[in-house]
Design an enzyme around this catalytic site. Structure first.
Site, PDB file in Angstrom:
ATOM      1  N   CYS A  43      34.488  31.904  45.411  1.00 44.71           N
ATOM      2  CA  CYS A  43      34.132  32.606  46.006  1.00 44.71           C
ATOM      3  C   CYS A  43      32.468  31.855  46.495  1.00 44.71           C
ATOM      4  O   CYS A  43      32.632  31.787  47.464  1.00 44.71           O
ATOM      5  CB  CYS A  43      34.192  34.555  46.483  1.00 44.71           C
ATOM      6  SG  CYS A  43      35.413  34.476  45.922  1.00 44.71           S
ATOM      7  N   ARG A  71      34.378  39.978  23.838  1.00 43.01           N
ATOM      8  CA  ARG A  71      35.664  41.356  23.490  1.00 43.01           C
ATOM      9  C   ARG A  71      37.079  41.138  23.011  1.00 43.01           C
ATOM     10  O   ARG A  71      37.958  41.440  23.351  1.00 43.01           O
ATOM     11  CB  ARG A  71      35.461  40.697  25.687  1.00 43.01           C
ATOM     12  CG  ARG A  71      34.536  41.048  26.107  1.00 43.01           C
ATOM     13  CD  ARG A  71      35.285  41.743  27.940  1.00 43.01           C
ATOM     14  NE  ARG A  71      33.929  42.253  28.388  1.00 43.01           N
ATOM     15  CZ  ARG A  71      33.957  42.025  29.719  1.00 43.01           C
ATOM     16  NH1 ARG A  71      34.946  41.997  30.279  1.00 43.01           N
ATOM     17  NH2 ARG A  71      32.963  42.786  30.973  1.00 43.01           N
ATOM     18  N   VAL A  81      49.492  24.868  29.803  1.00 41.84           N
ATOM     19  CA  VAL A  81      51.018  25.043  29.784  1.00 41.84           C
ATOM     20  C   VAL A  81      51.980  24.677  30.609  1.00 41.84           C
ATOM     21  O   VAL A  81      51.605  24.538  31.716  1.00 41.84           O
ATOM     22  CB  VAL A  81      51.591  27.029  29.719  1.00 41.84           C
ATOM     23  CG1 VAL A  81      52.132  26.864  29.648  1.00 41.84           C
ATOM     24  CG2 VAL A  81      50.204  27.881  28.662  1.00 41.84           C
ATOM     25  N   ASP A 282      46.602  34.408  42.026  1.00 44.02           N
ATOM     26  CA  ASP A 282      46.928  33.664  43.520  1.00 44.02           C
ATOM     27  C   ASP A 282      47.706  33.300  43.652  1.00 44.02           C
ATOM     28  O   ASP A 282      48.844  31.786  44.461  1.00 44.02           O
ATOM     29  CB  ASP A 282      45.739  32.661  43.464  1.00 44.02           C
ATOM     30  CG  ASP A 282      44.505  32.896  44.486  1.00 44.02           C
ATOM     31  OD1 ASP A 282      44.623  34.294  44.919  1.00 44.02           O
ATOM     32  OD2 ASP A 282      43.996  32.016  45.450  1.00 44.02           O
ATOM     33  N   ALA A 300      40.266  37.154  45.914  1.00 42.70           N
ATOM     34  CA  ALA A 300      40.043  37.575  44.975  1.00 42.70           C
ATOM     35  C   ALA A 300      40.048  39.060  44.661  1.00 42.70           C
ATOM     36  O   ALA A 300      40.412  39.406  43.705  1.00 42.70           O
ATOM     37  CB  ALA A 300      38.304  37.441  44.748  1.00 42.70           C
ATOM     38  N   ASN A 304      42.049  40.259  41.593  1.00 41.94           N
ATOM     39  CA  ASN A 304      41.614  41.424  39.939  1.00 41.94           C
ATOM     40  C   ASN A 304      42.262  42.359  39.748  1.00 41.94           C
ATOM     41  O   ASN A 304      42.598  42.938  38.522  1.00 41.94           O
ATOM     42  CB  ASN A 304      39.897  41.840  40.682  1.00 41.94           C
ATOM     43  CG  ASN A 304      38.907  40.825  40.493  1.00 41.94           C
ATOM     44  OD1 ASN A 304      38.632  40.134  39.417  1.00 41.94           O
ATOM     45  ND2 ASN A 304      38.580  39.335  41.532  1.00 41.94           N
ATOM     46  N   TYR A 427      23.576  57.202  61.985  1.00 43.60           N
ATOM     47  CA  TYR A 427      23.316  56.632  63.133  1.00 43.60           C
ATOM     48  C   TYR A 427      22.027  55.940  62.287  1.00 43.60           C
ATOM     49  O   TYR A 427      21.377  57.119  62.621  1.00 43.60           O
ATOM     50  CB  TYR A 427      23.500  56.735  64.146  1.00 43.60           C
ATOM     51  CG  TYR A 427      22.732  56.688  65.406  1.00 43.60           C
ATOM     52  CD1 TYR A 427      22.671  55.374  66.101  1.00 43.60           C
ATOM     53  CD2 TYR A 427      22.044  57.100  65.580  1.00 43.60           C
ATOM     54  CE1 TYR A 427      21.110  54.619  66.648  1.00 43.60           C
ATOM     55  CE2 TYR A 427      20.291  57.142  65.956  1.00 43.60           C
ATOM     56  CZ  TYR A 427      20.158  55.884  66.980  1.00 43.60           C
ATOM     57  OH  TYR A 427      19.084  55.307  67.839  1.00 43.60           O
ATOM     58  N   TRP A 435      26.057  55.113  69.398  1.00 42.50           N
ATOM     59  CA  TRP A 435      27.110  55.262  69.646  1.00 42.50           C
ATOM     60  C   TRP A 435      27.976  54.022  69.317  1.00 42.50           C
ATOM     61  O   TRP A 435      28.210  52.720  69.414  1.00 42.50           O
ATOM     62  CB  TRP A 435      27.995  55.004  71.118  1.00 42.50           C
ATOM     63  CG  TRP A 435      27.799  56.541  71.974  1.00 42.50           C
ATOM     64  CD1 TRP A 435      26.437  57.252  72.892  1.00 42.50           C
ATOM     65  CD2 TRP A 435      29.096  57.437  71.891  1.00 42.50           C
ATOM     66  NE1 TRP A 435      27.271  58.266  73.723  1.00 42.50           N
ATOM     67  CE2 TRP A 435      28.734  58.529  73.019  1.00 42.50           C
ATOM     68  CE3 TRP A 435      30.029  57.339  71.535  1.00 42.50           C
ATOM     69  CZ2 TRP A 435      29.418  59.289  73.540  1.00 42.50           C
ATOM     70  CZ3 TRP A 435      31.163  58.633  71.638  1.00 42.50           C
ATOM     71  CH2 TRP A 435      31.014  59.289  72.202  1.00 42.50           C
TER      72      TRP A 435
HETATM   73  C1  LIG Z   1      36.235  28.490  48.217  1.00 43.45           C
HETATM   74  C2  LIG Z   1      37.116  28.750  48.157  1.00 43.45           C
HETATM   75  C3  LIG Z   1      36.069  30.467  48.726  1.00 43.45           C
HETATM   76  C4  LIG Z   1      36.909  31.433  48.739  1.00 43.45           C
HETATM   77  N1  LIG Z   1      36.725  33.390  48.400  1.00 43.45           N
HETATM   78  C5  LIG Z   1      37.321  34.144  48.874  1.00 43.45           C
HETATM   79  C6  LIG Z   1      36.227  34.825  49.308  1.00 43.45           C
HETATM   80  O1  LIG Z   1      35.341  34.586  49.429  1.00 43.45           O
HETATM   81  N2  LIG Z   1      36.830  36.300  49.497  1.00 43.45           N
HETATM   82  C7  LIG Z   1      38.046  36.483  48.650  1.00 43.45           C
HETATM   83  O2  LIG Z   1      38.553  37.744  48.190  1.00 43.45           O
HETATM   84  N3  LIG Z   1      38.351  35.336  47.973  1.00 43.45           N
HETATM   85  C8  LIG Z   1      37.675  33.540  48.002  1.00 43.45           C
HETATM   86  N4  LIG Z   1      38.343  32.977  47.525  1.00 43.45           N
HETATM   87  C9  LIG Z   1      40.443  33.046  46.470  1.00 43.45           C
HETATM   88  C10 LIG Z   1      39.844  33.761  45.378  1.00 43.45           C
HETATM   89  O3  LIG Z   1      38.449  32.309  44.524  1.00 43.45           O
HETATM   90  C11 LIG Z   1      41.312  33.480  44.573  1.00 43.45           C
HETATM   91  O4  LIG Z   1      41.753  34.595  45.174  1.00 43.45           O
HETATM   92  C12 LIG Z   1      40.895  34.171  43.079  1.00 43.45           C
HETATM   93  O5  LIG Z   1      39.301  33.461  42.687  1.00 43.45           O
HETATM   94  C13 LIG Z   1      42.431  34.029  42.810  1.00 43.45           C
HETATM   95  O6  LIG Z   1      41.992  34.305  41.091  1.00 43.45           O
HETATM   96  P1  LIG Z   1      42.924  34.489  40.033  1.00 43.45           P
HETATM   97  O7  LIG Z   1      42.635  34.191  38.137  1.00 43.45           O
HETATM   98  O8  LIG Z   1      44.269  34.369  40.099  1.00 43.45           O
HETATM   99  O9  LIG Z   1      43.397  32.144  40.206  1.00 43.45           O
HETATM  100  P2  LIG Z   1      42.215  31.496  40.436  1.00 43.45           P
HETATM  101  O10 LIG Z   1      41.020  31.727  40.073  1.00 43.45           O
HETATM  102  O11 LIG Z   1      42.972  30.144  40.783  1.00 43.45           O
HETATM  103  O12 LIG Z   1      42.365  30.722  38.156  1.00 43.45           O
HETATM  104  C14 LIG Z   1      43.852  30.061  37.209  1.00 43.45           C
HETATM  105  C15 LIG Z   1      43.213  29.500  36.451  1.00 43.45           C
HETATM  106  O13 LIG Z   1      43.830  29.163  36.130  1.00 43.45           O
HETATM  107  C16 LIG Z   1      44.689  28.021  35.394  1.00 43.45           C
HETATM  108  N5  LIG Z   1      45.747  27.009  35.471  1.00 43.45           N
HETATM  109  C17 LIG Z   1      45.951  26.903  36.868  1.00 43.45           C
HETATM  110  N6  LIG Z   1      47.790  26.225  35.652  1.00 43.45           N
HETATM  111  C18 LIG Z   1      47.664  25.970  34.163  1.00 43.45           C
HETATM  112  C19 LIG Z   1      48.863  25.833  33.363  1.00 43.45           C
HETATM  113  N7  LIG Z   1      49.354  25.080  33.398  1.00 43.45           N
HETATM  114  N8  LIG Z   1      47.982  26.531  32.083  1.00 43.45           N
HETATM  115  C20 LIG Z   1      46.815  26.989  31.857  1.00 43.45           C
HETATM  116  N9  LIG Z   1      45.779  27.415  32.380  1.00 43.45           N
HETATM  117  C21 LIG Z   1      46.314  26.800  34.282  1.00 43.45           C
HETATM  118  C22 LIG Z   1      43.407  27.228  36.682  1.00 43.45           C
HETATM  119  O14 LIG Z   1      42.626  26.004  35.721  1.00 43.45           O
HETATM  120  C23 LIG Z   1      42.651  27.770  36.863  1.00 43.45           C
HETATM  121  O15 LIG Z   1      41.731  28.481  35.914  1.00 43.45           O
HETATM  122  C24 LIG Z   1      37.908  31.660  47.927  1.00 43.45           C
HETATM  123  C25 LIG Z   1      38.653  30.624  47.107  1.00 43.45           C
HETATM  124  C26 LIG Z   1      38.143  29.285  47.225  1.00 43.45           C
HETATM  125  C27 LIG Z   1      38.898  28.503  46.678  1.00 43.45           C
END
Ligand SMILES: Cc1cc2nc3c(=O)[nH]c(=O)nc-3n(C[C@H](O)[C@H](O)[C@H](O)COP(=O)(O)OP(=O)(O)OC[C@H]3O[C@@H](n4cnc5c(N)ncnc54)[C@H](O)[C@@H]3O)c2cc1C
Length: 450
Positions: A43, A71, A81, A282, A300, A304, A427, A435
């Site tokens: 983000c 941790r 993977v 995601d 995000a 989380n 307010y 309002w």
């Molecule tokens: C530019 C940008 C701005 C954003 N702004 C916002 C915001 O303002 N508000 C909001 O709510 N959300 C925002 N998001 C979305 C938010 O960043 C994502 O929802 C969040 O990062 C998702 O987390 P995640 O752990 O599911 O996936 P990711 O952050 O995508 O992490 C997945 C990880 O898995 C790793 N991975 C993938 N495949 C494999 C594999 N086969 N083997 C090993 N590792 C692997 C990747 O390298 C990565 O590090 C934004 C995203 C971007 C790109």
């Protein structure tokens, strides 16, 4: 003792790992991360690229050292993977740096591979001046490029919230000729007009009605973007931000249940259809409380929360289920702060609601207080039941845009327009007019009810 494999070391994967470790000090947990970075906020990428956040480290929450030493969560960076055998409960891992492959067994597997930047066929061109903005590697490549090259034109393909947030960076780097192409600017309603005004105020060229037919390399430093109507735009660089797709291609021919776009279908405890296999963030679906179905809205807070819930479930603890989402989001376009929650007109109509909406503009704070400017609120509601179904805000500051949380709470609590009218909102002149604009919008909406 159980063996847990977590694929992906970002919010979803690491939230799960922490929850499992908290419950079981002796379990064999390993996080495989294919990249060099973990635990960062994508983000913050637009603000890092524009240089209001100076260093990449600032975007990182946990370092590998803290994760492993404090941790007690083992992590293998540069480990991808590449295959999962769900039947034998074995993953195949590629050690990228040493170009070696090995296998590891699991009792529990968490798929938290996130998403990747969507690329469609006409945009599949290899060129050093085409940039994606999905991860820290992309961010650092783009920033380095902008800091070491004098660029005078850029075409941003995709006007979703990432495309819009990035425009500010290009203005900061002094790029004079900026074009953004996208059929819609996140909003599908009249709220779009405020974004269009803001973009045009910055002298940015917006192309809404056309899609990109192809991308052509003219030279090492020039590209051509060709639109459906045949129009050609010459540019020195291109940003691709047409959306996010789940990073789940390796599961394509398996029996893992996924949506057509590849999002892993999970239940309220982040369980997939395969025993011992969980998914979060995601790469997974989330349940939409209004649409009453699994959807793909990668954000995000969901990553989380789902990560934590997956971890608690894997640990064998009876925790709270994922509460679902209602599509709440917030983003910034230059000096305009935008937010939305709930469903669109089209979605509400498909659900059988008699949809009505009001769009008001009003001062965000007391009219006499320094800096007072207008904000807008759109309320979308059902004329018959009076239920609030959706809301959209544009505002000159975060103060106004964050009011969306009141409206998102109202939707979650199934509040009617007349309930919203009764809210006791805070307010004082620097914070709102006497309002509150939410109350004004609700008062106007009330007149349209049956
Ligand atoms: C530019 C940008 C701005 C954003 N702004 C916002 C915001 O303002 N508000 C909001 O709510 N959300 C925002 N998001 C979305 C938010 O960043 C994502 O929802 C969040 O990062 C998702 O987390 P995640 O752990 O599911 O996936 P990711 O952050 O995508 O992490 C997945 C990880 O898995 C790793 N991975 C993938 N495949 C494999 C594999 N086969 N083997 C090993 N590792 C692997 C990747 O390298 C990565 O590090 C934004 C995203 C971007 C790109």
């Amino acid at each position: 003792m159980k063996k847990v494999i977590i694929i992906g070391g970002n919010p979803a994967g690491l939230s799960a790992a922490s929850a499992i470790r908290k419950a079981h000090a002796d379990w064999d947990i390993i996080v495989y991360e294919k990249d060099q970075y973990i635990s960062y906020g994508s983000c913050g990428i637009p603000y890092y690229v524009e240089d209001s956040v100076k260093s990449l480290d600032k975007l990182i929450t946990l370092t590998p050292e803290i994760l492993q030493n404090k941790r007690n969560i083992p992590l293998s960076l540069y480990h991808e993977v590449i295959e999962v055998d769900f039947k034998s409960k074995i993953v195949k891992v590629k050690d990228i740096q040493n170009d070696k492959e090995f296998q590891k067994e699991y009792d529990f597997l968490l798929i938290s591979t996130g998403g990747s930047a969507k690329i469609m066929e006409p945009l599949k061109l290899k060129h050093d001046r085409i940039f994606k903005v999905h991860n820290l590697r992309h961010a650092s490549r783009l920033k380095e490029f902008l800091q070491s090259n004098k660029v005078s034109s850029v075409v941003v393909i995709g006007a979703g919230y990432i495309g819009l947030e990035m425009l500010e960076a290009y203005v900061e780097y002094g790029i004079k000729n900026i074009t953004v192409i996208g059929p819609r600017l996140v909003f599908t309603s009249k709220s779009q007009d405020f974004i269009i005004k803001e973009i045009e105020k910055q002298g940015i060229n917006l192309i809404k009605e056309q899609r990109v037919k192809s991308l052509v390399s003219v030279s090492d430093t020039q590209l051509k973007v060709i639109l459906d109507n045949g129009k050609e735009i010459e540019t020195e660089m291109v940003q691709l931000s047409i959306g996010v797709v789940p990073a789940t291609t390796m599961f394509k021919n398996t029996n893992l249940d996924m949506l057509p776009n590849g999002a892993v279908i999970v239940d309220e405890f982040c369980r997939t259809n395969i025993d011992g296999v969980y998914s979060a963030g995601d790469c997974a679906t989330s349940y939409h409380n209004l649409l009453k179905k699994n959807v793909y809205i990668p954000l995000a807070p969901t990553a989380n929360k789902q990560g934590r819930i997956a971890g608690i479930s894997i640990a064998g603890i009876k925790g709270d289920p994922f509460p679902g989402i209602i599509g709440t989001a917030i983003w910034k376009v230059f000096d305009l702060y935008c937010s939305m929650t709930g469903i669109s007109d089209k979605q509400a109509e498909e659900l059988g609601y008699e949809v009505e909406s009001v769009l008001i503009t009003n001062n965000e704070i007391a009219h006499y207080y320094p800096g007072a400017k207008k904000m807008s609120i759109l309320l979308r509601f059902d004329k018959k039941s009076h239920l609030l179904l959706g809301a959209e805000i544009t505002a000159p500051s975060p103060l106004g845009a964050k009011k969306i949380d009141v409206l998102s709470t109202a939707i979650s609590m199934k509040m009617k327009i007349e309930d919203i009218q009764k809210l006791d909102l805070a307010y004082a002149p620097p914070f709102s007019p006497v309002w509150d604009p939410i109350l004004i919008a609700a008062n106007i909406a009330r007149k349209k009810l049956k």
